[in-house]
Design a protein around this motif. Structure first.
Motif, mmCIF file in Angstrom:
data_model
loop_
_atom_site.group_PDB
_atom_site.id
_atom_site.type_symbol
_atom_site.label_atom_id
_atom_site.label_comp_id
_atom_site.label_asym_id
_atom_site.label_seq_id
_atom_site.Cartn_x
_atom_site.Cartn_y
_atom_site.Cartn_z
ATOM 1 N N ARG A 168 5.418 -0.475 0.912
ATOM 2 C CA ARG A 168 4.615 -0.790 -0.257
ATOM 3 C C ARG A 168 4.441 -2.302 -0.330
ATOM 4 N N CYS A 169 3.321 -2.725 -0.822
ATOM 5 C CA CYS A 169 3.033 -4.157 -0.913
ATOM 6 C C CYS A 169 3.945 -4.828 -1.935
ATOM 7 N N ARG A 170 4.367 -6.023 -1.622
ATOM 8 C CA ARG A 170 5.135 -6.798 -2.601
ATOM 9 C C ARG A 170 4.235 -7.230 -3.752
ATOM 10 N N SER A 171 2.968 -7.422 -3.461
ATOM 11 C CA SER A 171 2.001 -7.689 -4.519
ATOM 12 C C SER A 171 1.475 -6.337 -4.996
ATOM 13 N N ARG A 172 1.974 -5.870 -6.132
ATOM 14 C CA ARG A 172 1.662 -4.516 -6.571
ATOM 15 C C ARG A 172 0.169 -4.292 -6.802
ATOM 16 N N SER A 173 -0.575 -5.365 -7.104
ATOM 17 C CA SER A 173 -2.005 -5.195 -7.370
ATOM 18 C C SER A 173 -2.791 -4.887 -6.108
ATOM 19 N N ALA A 174 -2.176 -5.113 -4.950
ATOM 20 C CA ALA A 174 -2.886 -4.909 -3.688
ATOM 21 C C ALA A 174 -2.732 -3.497 -3.146
ATOM 22 N N CYS A 175 -1.687 -2.798 -3.575
ATOM 23 C CA CYS A 175 -1.369 -1.503 -2.962
ATOM 24 C C CYS A 175 -1.296 -0.378 -3.965
ATOM 25 N N ARG A 235 -9.344 -3.173 -2.361
ATOM 26 C CA ARG A 235 -8.725 -4.316 -1.703
ATOM 27 C C ARG A 235 -8.611 -4.137 -0.196
ATOM 28 N N ALA A 236 -8.919 -2.942 0.303
ATOM 29 C CA ALA A 236 -8.705 -2.634 1.720
ATOM 30 C C ALA A 236 -9.496 -3.574 2.630
ATOM 31 N N ALA A 237 -10.770 -3.765 2.350
ATOM 32 C CA ALA A 237 -11.601 -4.618 3.203
ATOM 33 C C ALA A 237 -11.131 -6.064 3.148
ATOM 34 N N GLU A 238 -10.742 -6.515 1.976
ATOM 35 C CA GLU A 238 -10.281 -7.889 1.791
ATOM 36 C C GLU A 238 -9.017 -8.172 2.582
ATOM 37 N N LEU A 239 -8.124 -7.183 2.662
ATOM 38 C CA LEU A 239 -6.826 -7.377 3.301
ATOM 39 C C LEU A 239 -6.799 -6.957 4.766
ATOM 40 N N ALA A 240 -7.896 -6.396 5.253
ATOM 41 C CA ALA A 240 -7.911 -5.809 6.595
ATOM 42 C C ALA A 240 -7.518 -6.785 7.690
ATOM 43 N N ASP A 241 -7.839 -8.056 7.526
ATOM 44 C CA ASP A 241 -7.526 -9.050 8.554
ATOM 45 C C ASP A 241 -6.258 -9.834 8.250
ATOM 46 N N ALA A 242 -5.512 -9.385 7.248
ATOM 47 C CA ALA A 242 -4.327 -10.129 6.818
ATOM 48 C C ALA A 242 -3.049 -9.401 7.215
ATOM 49 N N ALA A 243 -1.953 -10.166 7.208
ATOM 50 C CA ALA A 243 -0.619 -9.589 7.347
ATOM 51 C C ALA A 243 -0.051 -9.506 5.936
ATOM 52 N N VAL A 244 0.043 -8.293 5.424
ATOM 53 C CA VAL A 244 0.430 -8.078 4.034
ATOM 54 C C VAL A 244 1.951 -8.013 3.923
ATOM 55 N N ASP A 245 2.525 -8.762 2.991
ATOM 56 C CA ASP A 245 3.964 -8.699 2.749
ATOM 57 C C ASP A 245 4.318 -7.346 2.135
ATOM 58 N N VAL A 246 5.299 -6.670 2.738
ATOM 59 C CA VAL A 246 5.678 -5.343 2.258
ATOM 60 C C VAL A 246 7.194 -5.229 2.119
ATOM 61 N N ASP A 247 7.598 -4.335 1.232
ATOM 62 C CA ASP A 247 8.969 -3.842 1.191
ATOM 63 C C ASP A 247 8.993 -2.547 1.991
ATOM 64 N N PHE A 248 10.122 -2.234 2.578
ATOM 65 C CA PHE A 248 10.203 -0.986 3.334
ATOM 66 C C PHE A 248 11.560 -0.341 3.127
ATOM 67 N N ARG A 249 11.571 0.963 3.255
ATOM 68 C CA ARG A 249 12.835 1.696 3.227
ATOM 69 C C ARG A 249 12.698 2.918 4.121
ATOM 70 N N ARG A 250 13.801 3.318 4.683
ATOM 71 C CA ARG A 250 13.795 4.520 5.507
ATOM 72 C C ARG A 250 13.863 5.733 4.589
#
Length: 308
Positions: A93-100, A142-157
């Protein structure tokens, strides 16, 4: 010295068996959001199609994802850890909640993308997503805007859950009955588990030719070891002749659990490259799969999510 690996395996089994069991079934053990920052981006154009070849899944890669309701993804070399990440399922999930989207996206790791700029000793890393997976993670506007970016995410198994598939084994192409060499790779490994030990034995048949329900004696089981260059592959150069049974230890709760196939798993004439259904379903969840203190047990109905 030849008995040393078997002794170590026995000690591992005893250790797992002696570990206190998980709490009652009303508690789900799961991994919290990992305390390492990571990024997610769309697979670069030069990476080619994501086929699962790096994990040896081949054509099964897309089927694994679809059957579990996940997307397939690759990870950077440090996170891949020589193949130990193969088949593991993650939620991003994105760290920036508005993006994801609130729940982000669920992925199963099927490959690796080299990343010479990786830092942090491989603790975090990069997730490389297909366009569909990236679109599922981000908000539609936001998908098109972020398509060329490396988005900061949190992850969990998270647990893998396959709707119509049991745990299966793929016999590696390097296997040979004539040489007594067998190498196995696991497919559709459900739950949130790691395989800690594997053994095979000849499936005993009675005079009627049917499988004997009595388990073979301990001395008939042949341990398998991980292939150093590919930790997701288990192998033995002393495979018994004839049809084969399988037993393995998976991480479960705060300890381990034995799983054993009923009767023969592999026919006497098993073939390199073939995939065989073990008949086993893994749904267990390990108490700790995210590195130390970042994992804890939580009540089934507790949706509290902490960033650690």
């Amino acid at each position: 010295m030849a008995a040393l690996p078997q002794l170590l395996l026995t000690l591992l089994i005893l250790l797992l068996a002696s570990t206190p069991a998980a709490r009652a079934s009303s508690v789900t053990y799961r991994c919290g959001w990992c305390p390492r920052r990571s990024t997610a981006s769309i697979l670069p154009p030069g990476a080619g199609a994501l086929t699962g070849a790096a994990c040896g899944y081949g054509g099964q890669a897309a089927e694994m994802a679809v059957d579990g309701g996940f997307h397939i993804a690759a990870v950077s070399a440090g996170f891949f850890r020589g193949g130990q990440a193969c088949g593991a399922c993650y939620q991003l999930r994105c760290r920036s909640r508005s993006a994801c989207a609130k729940d982000g996206v669920k992925i199963v790791v099927v490959g690796e993308v080299a990343d010479t700029n990786m830092t942090g000793g491989g603790a975090g890393g990069r997730f490389l997503l297909t366009k569909d997976a990236f679109a599922a993670m981000t908000m539609p506007d936001r998908a098109a805007e972020l398509a060329d970016a490396a988005v900061d995410v949190d992850f969990r198994r998270i647990p893998c859950a396959y709707k119509s598939k049991n745990l299966a084994v793929k016999v590696e192409e390097t296997s040979s009955r004539d040489r007594g060499y067998l190498a196995l790779r696991y497919l559709y490994q459900g739950g949130q588990t790691d395989i800690a030990a594997v053994e095979v034995a000849q499936a005993v048949t009675g005079s009627s030719g049917t499988n004997n329900e009595a388990a073979p004696s301990q001395t008939t089981w042949q341990y398998m070891t991980r292939r150093e260059a590919s930790p997701s592959v288990w192998r033995t150069s002393r495979v018994p002749a004839g049809p084969l049974r399988l037993r393995l230890v998976v991480t479960a709760g705060s300890s381990g659990k034995w799983l054993r196939t009923d009767g023969a798993m592999l026919p006497a004439e098993w073939q390199p490259g073939a995939v065989y259904d073990t008949g086993l379903r893994i749904t267990d969840v390990a108490a700790n799969t995210c590195g130390g203190a970042s994992c804890s047990s939580t009540d089934e109905g507790d949706d509290a999510e902490q960033l650690r």
